[in-house]
Design an enzyme around this catalytic site. Structure first.
Site, PDB file in Angstrom:
ATOM      1  N   HIS A   1      30.068  36.889 -60.907  1.00 42.79           N
ATOM      2  CA  HIS A   1      30.598  38.030 -61.878  1.00 42.79           C
ATOM      3  C   HIS A   1      30.187  39.400 -61.085  1.00 42.79           C
ATOM      4  O   HIS A   1      29.122  39.311 -60.319  1.00 42.79           O
ATOM      5  CB  HIS A   1      30.053  37.868 -63.227  1.00 42.79           C
ATOM      6  CG  HIS A   1      28.610  37.924 -63.149  1.00 42.79           C
ATOM      7  ND1 HIS A   1      27.753  36.604 -63.328  1.00 42.79           N
ATOM      8  CD2 HIS A   1      27.760  38.809 -63.741  1.00 42.79           C
ATOM      9  CE1 HIS A   1      26.630  36.985 -63.390  1.00 42.79           C
ATOM     10  NE2 HIS A   1      26.401  38.388 -63.604  1.00 42.79           N
TER      11      HIS A   1
ATOM     12  N   HIS B   1      29.816  34.618 -68.905  1.00 42.97           N
ATOM     13  CA  HIS B   1      30.528  36.042 -68.376  1.00 42.97           C
ATOM     14  C   HIS B   1      31.409  35.943 -67.315  1.00 42.97           C
ATOM     15  O   HIS B   1      30.814  35.290 -66.378  1.00 42.97           O
ATOM     16  CB  HIS B   1      29.654  37.042 -68.590  1.00 42.97           C
ATOM     17  CG  HIS B   1      28.523  37.126 -67.828  1.00 42.97           C
ATOM     18  ND1 HIS B   1      27.931  36.114 -67.035  1.00 42.97           N
ATOM     19  CD2 HIS B   1      27.364  38.100 -67.465  1.00 42.97           C
ATOM     20  CE1 HIS B   1      26.965  36.415 -66.405  1.00 42.97           C
ATOM     21  NE2 HIS B   1      26.560  37.599 -66.741  1.00 42.97           N
TER      22      HIS B   1
ATOM     23  N   HIS C   1      25.530  45.093 -60.441  1.00 44.06           N
ATOM     24  CA  HIS C   1      25.033  44.070 -59.645  1.00 44.06           C
ATOM     25  C   HIS C   1      26.269  43.137 -59.382  1.00 44.06           C
ATOM     26  O   HIS C   1      27.166  43.160 -60.310  1.00 44.06           O
ATOM     27  CB  HIS C   1      23.974  43.353 -59.981  1.00 44.06           C
ATOM     28  CG  HIS C   1      24.020  42.253 -61.264  1.00 44.06           C
ATOM     29  ND1 HIS C   1      23.720  42.831 -62.353  1.00 44.06           N
ATOM     30  CD2 HIS C   1      24.667  41.246 -61.434  1.00 44.06           C
ATOM     31  CE1 HIS C   1      24.128  41.888 -63.390  1.00 44.06           C
ATOM     32  NE2 HIS C   1      24.585  40.856 -62.773  1.00 44.06           N
TER      33      HIS C   1
ATOM     34  N   HIS D   1      17.995  34.869 -68.691  1.00 45.85           N
ATOM     35  CA  HIS D   1      18.700  35.687 -69.386  1.00 45.85           C
ATOM     36  C   HIS D   1      18.668  35.165 -70.840  1.00 45.85           C
ATOM     37  O   HIS D   1      19.107  34.101 -70.941  1.00 45.85           O
ATOM     38  CB  HIS D   1      19.997  35.954 -69.007  1.00 45.85           C
ATOM     39  CG  HIS D   1      20.008  36.909 -67.634  1.00 45.85           C
ATOM     40  ND1 HIS D   1      19.279  38.020 -67.412  1.00 45.85           N
ATOM     41  CD2 HIS D   1      20.616  36.719 -66.601  1.00 45.85           C
ATOM     42  CE1 HIS D   1      19.698  38.373 -66.274  1.00 45.85           C
ATOM     43  NE2 HIS D   1      20.478  37.481 -65.679  1.00 45.85           N
TER      44      HIS D   1
ATOM     45  N   TYR E   1      17.191  39.047 -59.732  1.00 50.10           N
ATOM     46  CA  TYR E   1      17.651  39.993 -59.358  1.00 50.10           C
ATOM     47  C   TYR E   1      17.056  40.757 -58.161  1.00 50.10           C
ATOM     48  O   TYR E   1      15.781  40.746 -58.010  1.00 50.10           O
ATOM     49  CB  TYR E   1      17.578  41.316 -60.272  1.00 50.10           C
ATOM     50  CG  TYR E   1      18.655  41.020 -61.447  1.00 50.10           C
ATOM     51  CD1 TYR E   1      19.819  40.985 -61.098  1.00 50.10           C
ATOM     52  CD2 TYR E   1      18.125  41.086 -62.954  1.00 50.10           C
ATOM     53  CE1 TYR E   1      20.953  40.957 -62.367  1.00 50.10           C
ATOM     54  CE2 TYR E   1      19.062  41.014 -63.750  1.00 50.10           C
ATOM     55  CZ  TYR E   1      20.450  40.947 -63.685  1.00 50.10           C
ATOM     56  OH  TYR E   1      21.357  40.720 -64.698  1.00 50.10           O
TER      57      TYR E   1
ATOM     58  N   GLU F   1      22.584  39.274 -57.519  1.00 50.80           N
ATOM     59  CA  GLU F   1      21.771  38.388 -58.513  1.00 50.80           C
ATOM     60  C   GLU F   1      22.244  37.021 -58.112  1.00 50.80           C
ATOM     61  O   GLU F   1      23.425  36.866 -57.382  1.00 50.80           O
ATOM     62  CB  GLU F   1      22.468  38.440 -59.922  1.00 50.80           C
ATOM     63  CG  GLU F   1      21.778  37.617 -60.868  1.00 50.80           C
ATOM     64  CD  GLU F   1      22.308  37.480 -62.201  1.00 50.80           C
ATOM     65  OE1 GLU F   1      23.736  37.753 -62.367  1.00 50.80           O
ATOM     66  OE2 GLU F   1      21.537  37.287 -63.190  1.00 50.80           O
TER      67      GLU F   1
END
Lengths: 309, 309, 309, 309
Positions: free
Chosen positions: D154, D201, D216, D248, D257, D267
């Site tokens: 993503h 996501h 990112h 997260h 990260y 990431e």
């Protein structure tokens, strides 16, 4: 000759400011089994330990370490080590059996860094809940709880005279020097990591101007997945985390450092290489301080070198 | 006294039918580092071992074990053990330094089960590719290959007189009995699992009517994920798998058993509990044979008890 | 357009011979949450599912599948699909809201392989115990129990007319063909693995001479470590294990197949690749049957192709 | 209807200051496969992606994002979406097939946050090195290298008008709102996490005063063990790490990260729950900002909210 002599750190006694809060932390969150309550004291063990207890918490008005104790192979070893320690010029106090609960006689002495160390050969063995005939591999649900450590792993202590303490462990207690951290300017030992087993360290010492300080007690987890699960528990219960999950350069172990409610530092630790005495000891210096401490982001944490109890 | 005396199985010499096929298997698929070629012989080490080699394969017309060798702490230990072995009534052969490549002097003797065992204190140390000053934790890409074992872990040998061999290891070599498998009808030891370290076994013996037989050599992996990855390599290269991935009841380790192209059994192994000499030894009996061997499906495999080389 | 249309298998209803034994198996050992009891029926959900239940067990004198149900995006989707199914020539039965507990209206029809399939858009949402505002990531201790599945993952059904059933899913329900297993002699589809999501399969069909047979229901685990933990629970409770832990060639997922007390096959499953509709579908044939089924030992199990309920 | 419409982020084009250094970073350290070189540009794919490339790096005098592109199901979808976008009032530019290497026609438009977004339906499919008939599960040694990501996962983009951009994705592109981060004082959306698949996501937006900023690009790893291995590679090569390994709160994924040599944030990401459109969307607010961002130590990082390229 298998593992003989000094076996492992078998008891760590720490002071906490609030006994109830500490019992929740060590019992429910870390997941140690509470085995005994005394006025002002609670006793815990990790599930896969066989001896009666490995962690003692005592309510006091200041956090820190009361003493730590290594278990030795047998009573004859204890006698022999008492002689060696006295011969080395260190005063030894004899503690009769029964002074400490469920424990045989002990000897106690002070290290050059100011810490009280004990040795003992006997403590009640209460087992890990699995039978010894056809034990199976998995205890009943509920035995492994919280972060689920299998064992107390090691302690790291802070104080002056690191090299003197190290020499004592190497020459008198027959430990191996696994790794050391040197000041690159003057070659001074800032930290030493000492082995009496296949583990990459059984105890470690770091330099600190004040004697007798406690850096952390570490609990062993089986896998990196378990380290993450421990971290999830820390996050859920707002346990204060200093650093991690990450990996140590020294020992190669996976780690999270966190604090108990009284400010004593704890660690969950997993992995690390298999130590043997014929392995060359590893040296790190202050040019690679970050990588030595935390080998993923290579960033030393100020608190790691400053916060002790 | 840390780990002294007998340290670990440091060399296993096995016969293979086809040297090239075996070199592909141990070198490329398992991922050992080939360190030396001699006519009819190849020498390998696992990446995180420091000594020159731990596995020797020799081309022959029959698979099986030539000998295995434990490394001891130092030359004085070797001398002391030679005396103890002779005093126990076992004939000892002295092998001068240089007879085996990169190796100091050895002593050799036959176990009651028919296996040739050696002890040695010195072998060239070539390291694990990481420096000893500021080593870091990860070798260069390509050093960890194939199944990626960090170390030779243990051997399991098959032969008669398991109890006699076991007694020799306990009384003369100071091993601990970690676990044993008993015939529930007559109490006879069918298998014994012996420790000279914190590992749940360093060597094991199982009953077999024929002497000197080889059951398997085992390589250590860091995690269950690595066990699966090893299994994926087996599947990709059509390596013959006997059983696994699964877990052992004995030792609690994760395992896959598979065969080299000559029919010698190999194992990848990970985990298992941390052994100490004050841990009660565990007993399994033939009423729980399946669970003792493979503690997920509790199903013994006929081949496991029958196929040896 | 995100995931719309048919979402996932949201309910599997199976027959068991002993309701209490099945409740222990699915509730305590697998670790599903029991949400409802009715005379002769128990309802369960996996902890991270939001809908009221996903597994129904019904006591009967023969094990097997009563029906399975996919949840669709919304009521309009349900209406549209009813039209498409009828237009395809399949008879559709309407089941009013409230017929099934906590559920809206459903439609039901029979697949060419003899299985009863339902579609529904509404079921009570009871959540996963975490709040929807600042939920955190870890539920309270005790919510994740037993094998700890997060979700019902998929079902595999056995019956005749695999290609007809597959065509129905592709043409009417807009599934993708993820993988297929072909008879190498005649090209016939022996098994098809169908996707309506990013998972490598949401449902699968294998050829069986008898219609309406149940091969297995699968529960999703987060990691290979969890697969091993599930296996340890199976071993502890003597749950009958068919095969595993191992990996599937088809889907790349890690797996253990085991049986509930009535002989219905269950699976724990983890991993597998991420499916997209533009990924070429994969074809396996019977020359690689072993690798397709179990890609570590490449060995097909007779029972896997024969045992259905 | 399976996954249709917008499938996934299929191409991210970022600017780097030094093409060679970036190629070492993305190619050797992260382990992407370099598939094409053009003057000033390099093209990469993750090993398990089938399309020709997913990451484009372009040498420029300022780091950041050139554009990102989502792949849609087919050309008809592309046409339909063009209409919907225009109808929503957004200007659309048509980019003919062949403008971008190995790619069919595209449409391009600007988001309310200032980012250039493209949609396309066709790109050359070059596969993942495994055949599509009897593929097996493991590519040849060397195909999975470095950190070993399986896929581009993503992007997170920073700019003004987060709610406007979010509304566009929900209303025009039919994404789901997976999670959102609200300012607890005024309820304003500070971050939104949007799904077009089962992933927690597929793209996310965070508020930033400057338009068109890049937060990112994330690469998917199979396990937490792989996250640690990625971290070991970062440590070995002194890659700048911002935070992690950690988890997260938003998405439940494991993460590190880190920065490429030009300062673009990368990431590695693993896990997270399985998203469905009928799952309630999760809301976090600024009272739990630390837990939302990093759910182990609950500590927000200043840099995380400030450093963008």
């Amino acid at each position: 000759m298998a593992i003989r002599g000094v076996l492992r750190v078998g008891e760590v006694a720490i002071r906490v400011l609030d006994l109830e809060a500490a019992a929740v932390h060590y019992g429910r969150h870390i997941g140690l089994t509470e085995v005994l309550q005394e006025p002002g004291r609670r006793y815990f063990k990790a599930w896969d330990e066989h001896d009666h207890h490995s962690l003692v918490i005592r309510e006091a008005d200041r956090a820190g370490l009361d003493y730590f104790a290594f278990k030795v192979f047998d009573d004859a070893t204890l006698t022999a080590l008492e002689h060696r320690i006295r011969d080395y010029g260190v005063a030894v106090e004899r503690i009769p059996a029964g002074t400490y609960p469920r424990s045989g006689r002990r000897i106690q002495f002070q290290l050059p860094g100011g810490h009280l160390m004990q040795l003992y050969a006997d403590k009640d063995r209460i087992g890990n809940t699995l039978p010894t005939r056809n034990p199976g591999v998995l205890p009943d649900e509920g035995v492994i709880r919280g972060m689920g450590p299998t064992r107390l792993d090691h302690v790291l202590l802070a104080g002056p005279n690191v090299s003197d303490t190290t020499r004592f462990f190497l020459q008198v207690l027959d430990f191996d020097l696994g790794e050391e951290l040197l000041d690159n300017d003057n070659g001074m030992q800032l930290g030493t990591f000492l082995c009496c087993s296949n583990k990459p360290h059984d105890i470690a010492f770091v330099m600190n101007p004040e004697p007798g300080r406690f850096h952390h007690v570490s609990f062993f987890l089986d896998s990196i997945n378990d380290v993450y699960h421990a971290g999830d528990i820390m996050g859920k219960h707002n346990i204060s985390v200093e650093v991690g999950p990450t990996r140590h350069g020294i020992t190669r172990g996976a780690t999270i450092y966190f604090y108990d409610p009284s400010g004593n530092r704890n660690e969950v630790f997993s992995g690390g290489y298999i130590h043997y005495p014929d392995r060359p000891h590893l040296t790190w210096d202050t040019t690679q301080l970050g990588h030595a401490a935390f080998s993923i982001d290579n960033t030393p944490r100020q608190s790691f070198f400053e916060v002790v109890t």
